[in-house]
Design an enzyme around this catalytic site. Structure first.
Site, short mmCIF file in Angstrom:
data_model
loop_
_atom_site.label_atom_id
_atom_site.label_comp_id
_atom_site.label_asym_id
_atom_site.label_seq_id
_atom_site.Cartn_x
_atom_site.Cartn_y
_atom_site.Cartn_z
N LYS A 77 0.83 -1.20 0.13
CA LYS A 77 0.05 0.14 0.07
C LYS A 77 0.89 1.36 0.08
O LYS A 77 2.01 1.09 0.67
CB LYS A 77 -0.99 0.09 1.28
CG LYS A 77 -1.97 1.18 1.41
CD LYS A 77 -2.83 0.74 2.58
CE LYS A 77 -3.76 2.01 3.15
NZ LYS A 77 -4.47 1.44 4.22
N SER A 112 -9.04 1.34 3.67
CA SER A 112 -8.45 2.18 2.57
C SER A 112 -7.35 1.45 1.94
O SER A 112 -6.57 1.84 1.00
CB SER A 112 -7.86 3.38 3.26
OG SER A 112 -6.85 2.98 4.32
N SER A 129 -9.46 -0.99 7.76
CA SER A 129 -9.21 -0.83 6.20
C SER A 129 -8.36 -2.02 5.86
O SER A 129 -7.89 -1.88 4.54
CB SER A 129 -7.86 0.19 6.34
OG SER A 129 -8.65 1.58 6.49
#
Length: 388
Positions: A30, A107, A131
């Site tokens: 990420k 996220s 997330s």
């Protein structure tokens, strides 16, 4: 916008150490994790432009490289990780291959999308308010939020430090266990769980179709752990737990990003800017109430989860909603999701979302919680459940 889970531009590739336990596996990270010599963007173009390029890999990136895995790219995230659905106004919405036309969850949206599409075997995400757990549920993956404070977060962009964790995804239990052993520095538990608690209020809060879809998976779990009972997880109400996390997390996020905002006046999507403004205006009395409720939540989960016990609940109250919904429709969706995720940030217990159920063809996950530090028990249970 593009549904590619990776950041635009030339694809980053870094070979891992030959001969390690993850040799031959690919992973993605990420865009909150530092990779030496490459900007960390955090889902916002001004963050990358206004902050220095890292000179060292994040701890989690280095751990996977040292174990032999190859880094194949950095992935899209909700803007500065302040989102739960996976839509980014700057970088777009990564594809949810398990439910095309629906959000991947955020996220850690790009990391979940890349694993679900088979572009890598595992991927790093972060979980502050859900997330990793939410995209794991929406994309049909294994995804873990480890015990808060267990992993070294060096080189991971912070949001709300009292809730922030590193997490990871995999499509199958065996690969998940391999990555977990490297990052947890611990093998799966030698013995299975002794007791199972079924959170009746969490199953009642989920949409009926979701609870029904998870029932066969729950029955398999009960056969593995025949000493089971039903309990209410949140005596104060799941909505009260959600409200507390919805108070504490944004306030911390504002404290994290305030120096950058005041120094550089960066661009934000409206929903992100609105959230930061509202957090800055949170009354002290509301913060105090939320901090007290956090203590109650921690006590409740300590009571429900002594060593050797796991708790089962739906990861999300419904499968992935459609992409592109208006802001007015998104607020109640986000609030409902947080009601089933708030305990992660409030109490810091490890939680693993396990795939294996669908609603109208869209995945939903079953979550398992354990005592703080008992992450390896969840890994063992995932392996046992996949064979059951």
């Amino acid at each position: 916008m593009s549904q590619d889970p990776f950041l635009p531009g030339p694809r980053l590739r870094l070979a891992g150490r030959a001969g390690g336990p993850l040799d031959g596996l690919r992973f993605a990270a990420k865009d909150l994790f530092d990779v030496a010599g490459h900007p960390t963007g955090g889902g916002n173009p001004d963050w990358a432009r206004q902050n220095p390029v890292p000179t060292r890999h994040a701890w989690a990136v280095q751990a996977l490289l040292d174990a032999g895995a190859m880094l194949v790219g950095k992935t899209v995230t909700d803007e500065v990780s302040l989102g739960i659905l996976g839509e980014n106004a700057f970088d777009g919405t990564p594809l949810n291959p398990a439910a095309p036309g629906h959000v991947p969850g955020g996220s850690s949206s790009g990391s979940a999308s890349a694993v679900a599409q088979g572009m890598c075997e595992t991927a790093l995400g972060t979980d502050t308010g859900g997330s990793v757990r939410v995209p794991a549920s929406f994309c049909g993956l294994y995804g873990i939020r480890p015990t808060h404070g267990r992993l070294d977060l060096a080189g991971m962009m912070p949001q709300a430090p009292s809730s922030d964790t590193t997490g990871w995804f995999a499509r199958d239990a065996a690969t998940f266990a391999l990555a977990s052993e490297v990052l947890l520095r611990e093998a799966p538990a030698a013995a299975p769980p002794l007791k199972l608690v079924v959170a009746t209020d969490a199953f009642g809060f989920a949409e009926p179709e979701t609870a029904a879809a998870l029932a066969p998976l729950l029955e398999r779990l009960k056969r593995l752990v025949p000493d089971w009972r039903e309990e209410i997880m949140a005596p104060q109400g799941l909505s009260a737990w959600g409200r507390a996390q919805r108070t504490l997390q944004p306030v911390e996020a504002w404290e994290t990003f305030r120096p950058w905002v005041e120094r550089d006046n960066p661009r934000f999507a409206f929903s992100v800017a609105r959230g930061l403004v509202m957090a800055a205006a949170t009354p002290e009395a509301e913060r105090g109430w939320a901090a007290l409720l956090r203590q109650e939540v921690r006590g409740r989960l300590r009571h429900l989860l002594p060593p050797g016990t796991i708790l089962a609940m739906p990861t999300t109250p419904f499968p992935a909603p459609p992409t592109g919904l208006p802001l007015s429709a998104l607020n109640p969706i986000r609030d409902a999701i947080l009601c089933l995720c708030a305990h992660g940030g409030l109490a810091g217990h490890p939680q693993l979302s396990i795939p294996g159920a669908t609603v109208a063809g869209r995945p939903v996950g079953l979550s398992l919680l354990a005592a703080r530090g008992a992450d390896a028990l969840l890994v063992r249970t995932a392996l046992d459940l996949e064979k059951a």
